[in-house]
Design a protein around this motif. Structure first.
Motif: not given
Lengths: 161, 161
Positions: A101-102, A106-107, A112-113, A133-137
């Protein structure tokens, strides 16, 4: 490495990751966050068969007509609304979330992630998987090493603790 | 084969084709018809080095900022105007044309490819190469078999007769 090389590697990593998840996942829904052009939706559908219910989320439909889910499995609008609604309606019923969902900024993408990550624990079934596709903290998600063939940091893998 | 599988194969074929052309081409310009996101422009640039002059054509700039050619090598507007202008200005000075100018609408794409094909003979240097995502019908172009690793009909290869 050219941008073409890098893009091919990214898509190959995406495919390896999805194929790994399709072999690992338990019963439940599959969620596609960011339908986009529908390529990964089509991949999940082709690997998992028509019996598996796949719900897709996006701001608006931009996918190839063959890759648009039926209306009752398509959640259009801001994911900040549609994902919490889905969590309320179908708590702990999802075996796999694929998030792609990027936005390119970047910010925004990181924010969103983080939003998605906060809502995943309420959505995922026990042992539910996340491929992103992004880290999910999230403290509720255990990060997994990437499957063979994917360099660390290119795609991200989690299992509900 | 899913759309993701098919897309990866298409990009791999594109890369094989461009790498083949980069090894084969003689002296002269390289033309990128359809800059798009700039991935193949970046690939050609990285393979060929900064001494090779690459001219890119597109309706408008949609590429990543790192993949935009300098203004004097960027030809913006309808290719039906910019390509004949280039042919008039630089006849028979181009070693390689890469055409990836499909619009997604089959009839439009075929018409545009036919237009491009008609102008290639005036642009290409002796033994000039064409690598294209569409057939390029021209009596002045000899179709070549695709390099190893590319299925026939996935990408198209020509040399000026």
């Amino acid at each position: 490495m050219s941008r073409l090389d890098s893009f091919i590697r990214r898509l190959q990593a995406q495919r390896i990751g999805l194929d790994w998840a399709c072999a690992e996942l338990g019963p439940g829904f599959v969620l596609e966050l960011g339908l986009g052009n529908g390529r990964t939706y089509d991949h999940l559908r082709s690997r998992l068969g028509s019996a598996r219910e796949i719900h897709a989320f996006d701001r608006a439909v931009a996918a190839h007509p063959d890759c648009v889910p039926p209306a009752d499995h398509l959640h259009l609008g801001d994911i900040r609304n549609t994902l919490p609604e889905f969590a309320d309606r179908y708590p702990h019923r999802t075996a796999l979330v694929h998030s792609d969902a990027g936005s390119g900024v970047a910010t925004e993408t990181a924010a969103l992630a983080a939003f998605i990550a906060r809502h995943l624990p309420a959505i995922l079934a026990p042992n539910g998987l996340v491929v992103a596709d992004q880290p999910m903290p999230s403290d509720a998600l255990a990060e997994l090493p990437p499957p063979a063939g994917i360099n660390p940091g290119r795609y991200f893998f989690y299992r509900l603790r």
